[in-house]
Enzyme design. Structure first.
Site, PDB file in Angstrom:
ATOM      1  N   ARG A 229      11.463  -5.093   6.624  1.00 42.99           N
ATOM      2  CA  ARG A 229      11.966  -4.994   5.398  1.00 42.99           C
ATOM      3  C   ARG A 229      13.479  -4.855   6.170  1.00 42.99           C
ATOM      4  NH1 ARG A 229      13.311   0.163   2.607  1.00 42.99           N
ATOM      5  NH2 ARG A 229      13.535   0.083   0.470  1.00 42.99           N
TER       6      ARG A 229
ATOM      7  N   ALA B 144       2.951   1.755   2.977  1.00 44.75           N
ATOM      8  CA  ALA B 144       4.313   1.032   3.151  1.00 44.75           C
ATOM      9  C   ALA B 144       5.441   1.739   2.218  1.00 44.75           C
ATOM     10  CB  ALA B 144       3.976  -0.470   2.251  1.00 44.75           C
TER      11      ALA B 144
ATOM     12  N   HIS C 275       6.092   6.492  -2.112  1.00 43.05           N
ATOM     13  CA  HIS C 275       7.373   6.747  -2.391  1.00 43.05           C
ATOM     14  C   HIS C 275       7.502   8.463  -2.602  1.00 43.05           C
ATOM     15  CE1 HIS C 275       8.176   2.618  -4.443  1.00 43.05           C
ATOM     16  NE2 HIS C 275       8.399   2.571  -3.080  1.00 43.05           N
TER      17      HIS C 275
ATOM     18  N   CYS D 228       0.763  -1.231  -0.075  1.00 47.17           N
ATOM     19  CA  CYS D 228      -0.060   0.090  -0.027  1.00 47.17           C
ATOM     20  C   CYS D 228       0.688   1.215  -0.058  1.00 47.17           C
ATOM     21  CB  CYS D 228      -1.014  -0.236   1.291  1.00 47.17           C
ATOM     22  SG  CYS D 228      -0.033   0.173   2.749  1.00 47.17           S
TER      23      CYS D 228
HETATM   24 FE1  CFM Z   1      13.163   0.886  -5.568  1.00 46.73          FE
HETATM   25 FE2  CFM Z   1      12.674  -1.985  -5.823  1.00 46.73          FE
HETATM   26 FE3  CFM Z   1      11.098  -0.129  -4.213  1.00 46.73          FE
HETATM   27 FE4  CFM Z   1      13.454  -1.030  -3.547  1.00 46.73          FE
HETATM   28 FE5  CFM Z   1      12.612  -2.803  -1.953  1.00 46.73          FE
HETATM   29 FE6  CFM Z   1      11.614  -3.749  -4.116  1.00 46.73          FE
HETATM   30 FE7  CFM Z   1      10.170  -2.167  -2.814  1.00 46.73          FE
HETATM   31 MO1  CFM Z   1      10.713  -4.690  -1.914  1.00 46.73          MO
HETATM   32  S1  CFM Z   1      14.348  -1.316  -5.535  1.00 46.73           S
HETATM   33  S2  CFM Z   1      12.606   0.886  -3.311  1.00 46.73           S
HETATM   34  S3  CFM Z   1      14.478  -1.689  -1.924  1.00 46.73           S
HETATM   35  S4  CFM Z   1      11.197  -0.248  -6.527  1.00 46.73           S
HETATM   36  S5  CFM Z   1      12.707  -4.889  -2.790  1.00 46.73           S
HETATM   37  S6  CFM Z   1      12.263  -3.836  -6.565  1.00 46.73           S
HETATM   38  S7  CFM Z   1       9.543  -3.746  -3.830  1.00 46.73           S
HETATM   39  S8  CFM Z   1      10.984  -2.938  -0.692  1.00 46.73           S
HETATM   40  S9  CFM Z   1       9.293  -0.261  -3.083  1.00 46.73           S
END
Ligand code: CFM
Length: 545
Positions: free
Chosen positions: A99, A68, A198, A65
């Site tokens: 994580r 997250a 993000h 989500c």
């Molecule tokens: Fe970038 Fe990723 Fe992500 Fe990531 Fe991660 Fe991920 Fe993620 Mo899991 S590199 S930041 S450190 S998009 S592994 S492939 S899914 S937490 S949001």
């Protein structure tokens, strides 16, 4: 039921696509069809895929989500900022140390990452409002720890009842005086995935922290490492290599990061983007506001690491750095090659599937190809079209209600601190030599024709895909782990690395080669059927029969 291991992929890609869609109602099938792409080599263009759209209700997605993405992904790895969640305790508990972003307390010793901070909202707070409770929690955090900053995260119920977390944050910031307090409207439902989180996190980081500290930092060849979250110690390995090369990392967004790193990020001379999905817009904002150019790097895979180091050295253009980088590569590679040559005879020709997040499904293909392994199918959970097809599609991206929900902040050149790091002529000289700034071509051009690229793969499709294509290894996350293993296929988590890592840089490549060799050559999958399932030896009848 275990699937007998068979090597040959007998299905044509078009048939596989048909099989994946067969069970769906017509409307769902139509929608999913646009997110399942058979890669084909088109002249000068990349085939188009639908991405960053809502998951169809009822489908078991691999996504997370928005909360997250904001709290867990971007802010989670910071170590001297207290991340306070405003919401019911479950949102905090299930995001607590799940994580594997590692931290090192450093000389100052500050590290709040192992704590779980929550306002622990109750039914009465939902009915009467939780703002007072939030203010009290901020005060309590301040009295106990006196951190540089306290950040507040909204969970779904907070958005639904309308608590004004930003006003609470502003009031508390004024009251406390020496502690930066700001909040994120990152309710879980805010976007179609963690990708929205993000963006919400990075916007606030940029607004409330970046540029606060104008002190000159010591060191040469100053860079920002954007989109590296130190999962399983990846960031530590990258730091080791960069230090060895004499490159100074001013900030990492946000693996093992500190408040001061964010505050000083504008003092760097180059931004290096590791995970394009989670942070590319920050790289743009840094360039517009402060004049820092950016490049895409990848430290996953020995060859990619070498390429990235050379690219950084070429940017600075200093012979001393170029020589140092070459010396480090020459020093590190013999150990990498030795392990690679050892595993190659056992791994060559094996196949992999990668369904991870928004960047790793691409980056890890480099590591697999170094082992002679082919990625037959891959996709992201929540990436956007530019991560699949390359950045040239950005101007044509459709803006829908969901993307409009996420604030785009307007940035202008800083009147005092904007300083072009290179002259136009210097930039042009690099570009003429083939140097690429602000460039990311996405996953699709790197995949073979006929391979399947699938966005937002779900539980049903994952199992079907494994059943049809029988890869030698499947890479995804914890939600997929056991259902795939039950099909008799080794499964490697590429979010948390199970308990392994680091996999970045040179040492990481060695770790990965060994781990994948162990997994794809394990005999355990041949024992999926218990002996009594193969040949029953005991039989009995009930007395009354
Ligand atoms: Fe970038 Fe990723 Fe992500 Fe990531 Fe991660 Fe991920 Fe993620 Mo899991 S590199 S930041 S450190 S998009 S592994 S492939 S899914 S937490 S949001």
């Amino acid at each position: 039921m275990a699937i007998a291991k068979k090597k040959l992929v007998q299905w044509a890609p078009t048939d596989i696509k048909k099989e994946l869609l067969k069970k769906y109602p017509a409307k769902v099938a139509r929608k999913r069809a646009k997110q399942i792409l058979i890669n084909e080599a088109l002249e000068n263009t990349t085939p188009e895929i639908t991405a960053n759209v809502r998951t169809i209700p009822g489908i078991i997605t691999m996504r997370g989500c928005t909360y997250a993405g904001c709290k867990g992904v971007i802010m989670g790895p910071t170590r001297d900022i207290v991340n306070l969640v405003h919401g019911p305790i479950g949102c905090s508990f299930y995001a607590w140390l799940t994580r594997r972003n590692q931290t090192d307390a450093g000389v100052d010793g500050e590290n709040y990452m192992t704590y779980c901070f929550s306002t622990d909202m109750q039914d009465s707070d939902i009915i009467f409002g939780g703002e007072k409770k939030l203010a009290a929690a901020i005060q309590e955090v301040y009295d106990l720890f006196h951190p540089r900053a306290i950040t507040i995260f909204a969970t779904c119920p907070v958005g639904l009842i309308g608590d004004d977390i930003h006003t609470v944050a502003r009031t508390m910031k004024e009251k406390l005086g020496d502690c930066n307090v700001f909040a994120f409207s990152c309710e879980g439902y805010k976007g179609v995935s963690q990708s929205a989180g993000h963006h919400i996190a990075n916007n606030q980081v940029f607004t409330h922290m970046v540029g606060e500290n104008n002190e000159e930092k010591p060191g040469e060849y100053k860079i920002n490492l954007l989109g590296e979250y130190n999962i399983g110690g990846d960031g530590f390995e990258i730091d080791r290599i960069l230090r060895k090369c004499g490159i100074t990392t001013i900030s990492t967004f946000s693996g093992n990061s500190t408040y001061d790193q964010f505050a000083s990020a504008h003092m760097a001379d180059l931004s290096c983007v590791m995970c394009h999905r989670s942070i590319n817009y920050v790289a743009d904002m840094m360039e517009i506001k402060f004049g820092i150019p950016w490049i895409k790097v990848n430290f996953i895979g020995a060859k990619s690491t070498i390429k990235s180091l050379r690219k950084i050295a070429e940017y600075f253009g200093d012979q001393k750095l170029i020589d140092r980088v070459e010396a480090v590569i020459a020093e590190e590679m013999p150990a990498v090659d030795a392990v690679r040559e050892d595993v190659l005879p056992r791994t060559t020709g094996k196949t992999a599937m990668l369904f991870v997040g928004g960047s790793r499904a691409h980056h890890y293909q480099d590591l697999f190809s170094e082992m002679g392994m082919k990625t037959v199918s891959a996709g992201y959970e929540f990436a956007h079209r530019d991560d699949y097809e390359g950045r040239h599609v950005i101007p044509n991206l459709k803006v829908d209600a969901d993307s409009r929900n996420i604030e785009e902040i307007e940035v202008e050149a800083d009147p005092e601190r904007f300083k072009p790091r290179k002259t136009e002529a210097e930039i042009k000289a690099l570009v003429d030599k083939g140097y690429k700034f602000k460039e990311y071509d996405g996953i699709i051009p790197d995949m073979e024709a006929g391979s399947l690229v699938i966005d937002d793969l779900n539980q049903y499709e994952a199992e079907k895909l494994v059943e049809l294509m029988k890869p030698d290894i499947f890479c995804a996350g914890i939600k997929e782990k056991f259902s795939i293993q039950k099909l008799g296929i080794p499964m490697k988590q590429l979010h948390s690395y199970d308990s392994g890592g680091p996999y970045a840089g040179f040492q990481g490549a060695i770790n990965f080669y060994k781990e994948i060799d162990r997994l794809v050559n394990s005999k355990v999958w041949g024992y999926m059927k218990a002996p009594w399932q193969e040949s029953p030896e005991l039989s009995a009848t009930y007395v009354w029969e």
